[in-house]
Design a protein around this motif. Structure first.
Motif, PDB file in Angstrom:
ATOM      1  N   LYS A   1      22.879 -15.616  12.372  1.00 44.95           N
ATOM      2  CA  LYS A   1      22.719 -14.100  11.419  1.00 44.95           C
ATOM      3  C   LYS A   1      22.693 -14.912  10.491  1.00 44.95           C
ATOM      4  N   GLY A   2      21.491 -13.856   9.171  1.00 50.40           N
ATOM      5  CA  GLY A   2      20.861 -13.889   8.338  1.00 50.40           C
ATOM      6  C   GLY A   2      19.695 -14.371   8.093  1.00 50.40           C
ATOM      7  N   THR A   3      18.913 -15.355   9.037  1.00 47.55           N
ATOM      8  CA  THR A   3      18.149 -15.894   9.129  1.00 47.55           C
ATOM      9  C   THR A   3      16.749 -15.146   9.549  1.00 47.55           C
ATOM     10  N   CYS A   4      17.065 -14.278  10.985  1.00 43.48           N
ATOM     11  CA  CYS A   4      15.964 -13.292  11.493  1.00 43.48           C
ATOM     12  C   CYS A   4      16.044 -12.187  10.969  1.00 43.48           C
ATOM     13  N   ASN A   5      15.066 -11.171  10.776  1.00 43.92           N
ATOM     14  CA  ASN A   5      14.648  -9.662  10.683  1.00 43.92           C
ATOM     15  C   ASN A   5      13.714  -9.132  11.911  1.00 43.92           C
ATOM     16  N   SER A   6      14.783  -7.969  11.838  1.00 43.19           N
ATOM     17  CA  SER A   6      14.194  -6.949  12.253  1.00 43.19           C
ATOM     18  C   SER A   6      13.192  -6.189  10.927  1.00 43.19           C
ATOM     19  N   TYR A   7      12.489  -5.313  11.360  1.00 36.15           N
ATOM     20  CA  TYR A   7      11.951  -4.318   9.873  1.00 36.15           C
ATOM     21  C   TYR A   7      11.987  -2.515  10.484  1.00 36.15           C
ATOM     22  N   VAL A   8      11.953  -1.901   9.166  1.00 34.69           N
ATOM     23  CA  VAL A   8      11.887  -0.126   9.190  1.00 34.69           C
ATOM     24  C   VAL A   8      10.769  -0.532   8.654  1.00 34.69           C
ATOM     25  N   ILE A   9       9.330  -0.061   9.215  1.00 31.95           N
ATOM     26  CA  ILE A   9       8.612   0.562   8.425  1.00 31.95           C
ATOM     27  C   ILE A   9       8.360   2.058   7.901  1.00 31.95           C
ATOM     28  N   GLU A  10       7.625   2.338   6.622  1.00 28.10           N
ATOM     29  CA  GLU A  10       8.244   3.659   6.651  1.00 28.10           C
ATOM     30  C   GLU A  10       7.042   4.335   5.510  1.00 28.10           C
ATOM     31  N   GLY A  11       6.295   5.103   5.985  1.00 32.39           N
ATOM     32  CA  GLY A  11       5.060   5.663   5.484  1.00 32.39           C
ATOM     33  C   GLY A  11       4.599   6.765   6.254  1.00 32.39           C
ATOM     34  N   GLY A  12       4.075   7.832   5.805  1.00 33.43           N
ATOM     35  CA  GLY A  12       3.460   8.739   6.274  1.00 33.43           C
ATOM     36  C   GLY A  12       4.101   9.259   7.224  1.00 33.43           C
ATOM     37  N   GLY A  13       5.207   9.953   6.682  1.00 30.88           N
ATOM     38  CA  GLY A  13       6.025  11.089   7.502  1.00 30.88           C
ATOM     39  C   GLY A  13       7.002   9.901   8.551  1.00 30.88           C
ATOM     40  N   MET A  14       6.740   8.859   8.857  1.00 30.71           N
ATOM     41  CA  MET A  14       7.116   8.118  10.166  1.00 30.71           C
ATOM     42  C   MET A  14       8.029   7.209   9.310  1.00 30.71           C
ATOM     43  N   ARG A  15       9.051   6.929  10.120  1.00 32.82           N
ATOM     44  CA  ARG A  15       9.958   5.677  10.075  1.00 32.82           C
ATOM     45  C   ARG A  15       9.852   4.716  11.329  1.00 32.82           C
TER      46      ARG A  15
ATOM     47  N   LYS B   1       1.279  -1.337   0.283  1.00 36.52           N
ATOM     48  CA  LYS B   1      -0.442   0.384  -0.064  1.00 36.52           C
ATOM     49  C   LYS B   1       0.698   1.182   0.597  1.00 36.52           C
ATOM     50  N   ASN B   2       0.529   2.225   1.206  1.00 33.25           N
ATOM     51  CA  ASN B   2       1.625   3.508   1.235  1.00 33.25           C
ATOM     52  C   ASN B   2       2.620   3.702   2.209  1.00 33.25           C
ATOM     53  N   PHE B   3       2.857   2.066   2.091  1.00 33.74           N
ATOM     54  CA  PHE B   3       4.051   1.720   3.395  1.00 33.74           C
ATOM     55  C   PHE B   3       5.567   1.120   2.604  1.00 33.74           C
ATOM     56  N   THR B   4       6.565   1.609   2.793  1.00 32.33           N
ATOM     57  CA  THR B   4       7.582   0.350   2.875  1.00 32.33           C
ATOM     58  C   THR B   4       8.327  -0.318   3.610  1.00 32.33           C
ATOM     59  N   ILE B   5       8.518  -1.597   3.591  1.00 34.35           N
ATOM     60  CA  ILE B   5       9.441  -2.320   4.457  1.00 34.35           C
ATOM     61  C   ILE B   5      10.408  -2.589   4.666  1.00 34.35           C
ATOM     62  N   THR B   6      11.626  -2.647   4.997  1.00 39.18           N
ATOM     63  CA  THR B   6      12.301  -3.076   4.854  1.00 39.18           C
ATOM     64  C   THR B   6      13.453  -4.600   6.054  1.00 39.18           C
ATOM     65  N   ALA B   7      13.844  -4.804   5.660  1.00 39.36           N
ATOM     66  CA  ALA B   7      14.318  -6.158   6.445  1.00 39.36           C
ATOM     67  C   ALA B   7      15.559  -5.531   6.779  1.00 39.36           C
ATOM     68  N   ILE B   8      16.167  -6.177   8.226  1.00 39.49           N
ATOM     69  CA  ILE B   8      17.258  -5.332   8.948  1.00 39.49           C
ATOM     70  C   ILE B   8      17.682  -6.322   9.155  1.00 39.49           C
ATOM     71  N   PRO B   9      18.878  -6.731   8.987  1.00 39.60           N
ATOM     72  CA  PRO B   9      19.314  -8.133  10.165  1.00 39.60           C
ATOM     73  C   PRO B   9      19.283  -8.047  11.949  1.00 39.60           C
ATOM     74  N   ALA B  10      18.758  -8.964  12.082  1.00 38.50           N
ATOM     75  CA  ALA B  10      18.572  -9.072  13.453  1.00 38.50           C
ATOM     76  C   ALA B  10      19.380 -10.712  13.940  1.00 38.50           C
ATOM     77  N   TYR B  11      19.924 -10.435  14.927  1.00 39.20           N
ATOM     78  CA  TYR B  11      20.946 -11.659  15.519  1.00 39.20           C
ATOM     79  C   TYR B  11      22.192 -11.737  16.843  1.00 39.20           C
ATOM     80  N   ASN B  12      22.297 -12.582  17.249  1.00 35.58           N
ATOM     81  CA  ASN B  12      23.318 -12.213  18.091  1.00 35.58           C
ATOM     82  C   ASN B  12      24.619 -12.044  18.509  1.00 35.58           C
ATOM     83  N   LEU B  13      24.984 -11.020  18.760  1.00 34.31           N
ATOM     84  CA  LEU B  13      26.278 -10.854  18.888  1.00 34.31           C
ATOM     85  C   LEU B  13      27.174 -12.161  20.044  1.00 34.31           C
TER      86      LEU B  13
END
Length: 241
Positions: free
Chosen positions: A147-161, A122-134
């Motif tokens: 690393k490489g098996t899990c996602n964080s997400y950035v959702i962007e839309g309506g002037g918000m991230r 719709k009016n959003f973009t969703i970006t997968a950011i690597p999520a992992y243990n250090l």
């Protein structure tokens, strides 16, 4: 909308079939963004006429009583984040499910969004950011979340991230984020971050609003104390153990 957000409603309540959930509402260019805090890693967003469920879990709520999903985001394959019964309860014809490859194996369907890739909904973009243990690992030495098996997400839309951590530690990719308005950071030991790790991440990318979530038995007051001198970050604690 960095540094321009105004909180409209704080700690209002949604009662659904005897289930009480806290809610916060923020204004955006796409209308009000409402967060319903369900518990642990599970919450719901209502935004621009869309219902977005994040990591729905029947351990946290009776999802048959909650609104059907236009979009479902699943951060990874572990059962408290990828629950086929909860997904089935809110999925409808036309629902979009974005998830990891291992989560798709568990759920049986959905669109895989690999680390560092972006999808449009719709009016959003969703970006997968690597999520992992250090640091935190299982007894045999493997990280709880490789690393490489899990996602964080950035959702962007309506002037918000908006950043949704899922299960992760204070990774370089997270700390390099820019212009995050609202962040959900996990604090559940030993699987995710200590309060010190969350504080380190917050000092790195300085979200306007920080929600500690998925915090188990960890006391969020420890995080508040660690960041008491960081005026740029507004910490909001909700019932998300």
């Amino acid at each position: 909308m960095k540094n321009l957000m105004i909180l409209l409603l704080t700690v209002s309540w949604l009662n659904v079939s005897g289930q009480d959930f806290e809610k916060d509402v923020y204004p955006t260019e796409l209308g009000d963004l409402t967060f319903t805090f369900i518990g642990h890693g599970s919450f719901m967003m209502e935004w621009d006429g869309q219902v977005i469920h994040v990591d729905p879990s029947t351990r946290e709520a009776d999802y048959t009583t909650l609104p059907d999903a236009d979009l479902i985001l699943i951060t990874h394959h572990h059962g408290d984040h990828c629950d086929p019964s909860a997904v089935a309860a809110v999925e409808k014809s036309g629902s979009t499910v974005l998830l990891t490859a291992l989560a798709k194996e568990s759920l049986g369907h959905g669109t895989v969004l690999p680390n560092d890739e972006t999808a449009t909904f719709k009016n959003f973009t969703i970006t997968a950011i690597p999520a992992y243990n250090l640091v935190h690992k299982r007894d045999h030495g493997d990280p709880f979340h490789p690393k490489g098996t899990c996602n964080s997400y950035v959702i962007e839309g309506g002037g918000m991230r908006i950043f949704i951590g899922g299960d992760t530690e204070n990774t370089p990719e997270m700390k390099a984020l820019k212009d995050i308005d609202i962040a959900f950071l996990p604090m559940n030991l030993p699987y995710t971050m200590t309060p010190e790790m969350v504080a380190d991440a917050a000092r790195g990318f300085k979200p306007d609003v920080l929600y500690p979530y998925h915090y188990g038995s960890t006391d969020p007051a420890e995080l508040v104390a660690l960041l008491k001198d960081l005026d740029e970050v507004n910490i909001k604690v909700r019932k998300m153990p």
